[in-house]
Design an enzyme around this catalytic site. Sequence first.
Site: not given
Ligand code: GLY
Ligand code: MN
Ligand code: MN
Length: 430
Positions: A36, A237, A254, A265, A344, A348, A355, A378, A382, A399
């Site tokens: 539980d 990630h 981040d 974010d 990337h 977003h 997101h 962002e 890298y 980043r």
């Molecule tokens: N923290 C998730 C992103 O930056 O998209």
């Molecule tokens: Mn982020």
């Molecule tokens: Mn982000």
Amino acid sequence: MPAQTYRARRERLIAEVGADAVIAVAAAPVRLRNGDTPYPYRQDSDFWYLTGLDEPEAVLVLTPNGPVQSTLFLRPKDPERERWDGDRLGIEQAPEVLGIDQALDIGTLDQVLPELLSHRQDLYYLMGQHATFEQHLNDLRLDLQQEAGGPGGPTTVVSLQPLLHEQRLIKSPEEIKWMKKAAQISASAMVMAMQRAPHVSNEAQLHATLIGAYAEQMATPAYQPIVAGGERALILHYIDNNQALDPQSLVLIDAGCEIQGYAADISRTFPVSGRFSAEQRAVYEVVLDAQCQAIECVRVGRSYHDFHEKATEVLTQGLLELGLLKGSLDENLESEAYRRFYMHKTGHWLGLDVHDVGDYRIDDEWRVLERNMVLTVEPGLYIDHGDDIPEAFRGIGIRIEDDIRVTRDAPEVLTAAVPKTVDEIEALMQ
Ligand code: GLY
Ligand code: MN
Ligand code: MN
């Protein structure tokens, strides 16, 4: 938010579906980790947006054109259960607090839902979002259709996401107020982590600083923070946040909180010691330049793609100047050779979800930015350990991320309170 806010959101949705439609949306279920012991409860953002109710075991049904247009099924008050699980809003309070026409016991859902669905043509729900509820709705719909001489049930099912998510994409002044609050708490937590970095030895301590700062302001993480020392920044990630911090390296954080459901974010990358090396600084300046130039593209009437294109162009030019790419700018953009170091997208939507929802393209074209959309910018670089990379650049991951509101004129950086130039960062960390 006041009841009128939720009411207006529901009315807008009702106005967009036909008079013989019915809309059904379920609350997020409690998810158990074991026994539980539940995971922390997080309401489904769509349900929260339409009801303001932060409780499980609830269903909203909207019936346009009827004497009752909104029915909320929810848990009744129950002192015995509330001793274990905490307060419930209860059925009596719901109409006034949430602006609902009719509140009913969730225990009556199976009896009442068929009546609400009968004689309706189109059934709108969140497809793919809540499997059990979706199955239940469809079983019920088919039962109604097959009942000989019965009233019949909806013959078509329609995805609710496009209409609802289009609505969520443009933020109201009230939402922007909460997003600014989330940005402010997240920014001050990031500043604390930056100031603390030279005095700690492990990523976990910076993680603790962030979530402690959120908790003190009654906020929670909007997602699992990334605290990535050194080359762990290359793992996009990375969330283990449990390794020693090397004073010679950078740390990429981040992290953002949510409050009242609204997320921030933020990413910052800075030297653990408070002083950039020449190579760290050189790469950092490229990312910062890309980010600042990309932010300038976040304006009414510009395409969603413009800021990504700008960031990619500035990053690629920077990689050429650093000697990490060879050839001309056009060749490298064309061949996408930059993807080795930048894999990337540049941002977003941001809102109730980190997101956030909303289409990025309309009819195969990137959509045009409108006032009060909120998005992240962002860019990052890298740098891997390839034999062709000069030693001093290997393993640098950077980043820089801010949250931007599209305004009538200049982009508004909601997270501007966190320093990001080299000089500002070094001064803050002294
Ligand atoms: N923290 C998730 C992103 O930056 O998209
Ligand atoms: Mn982020
Ligand atoms: Mn982000």
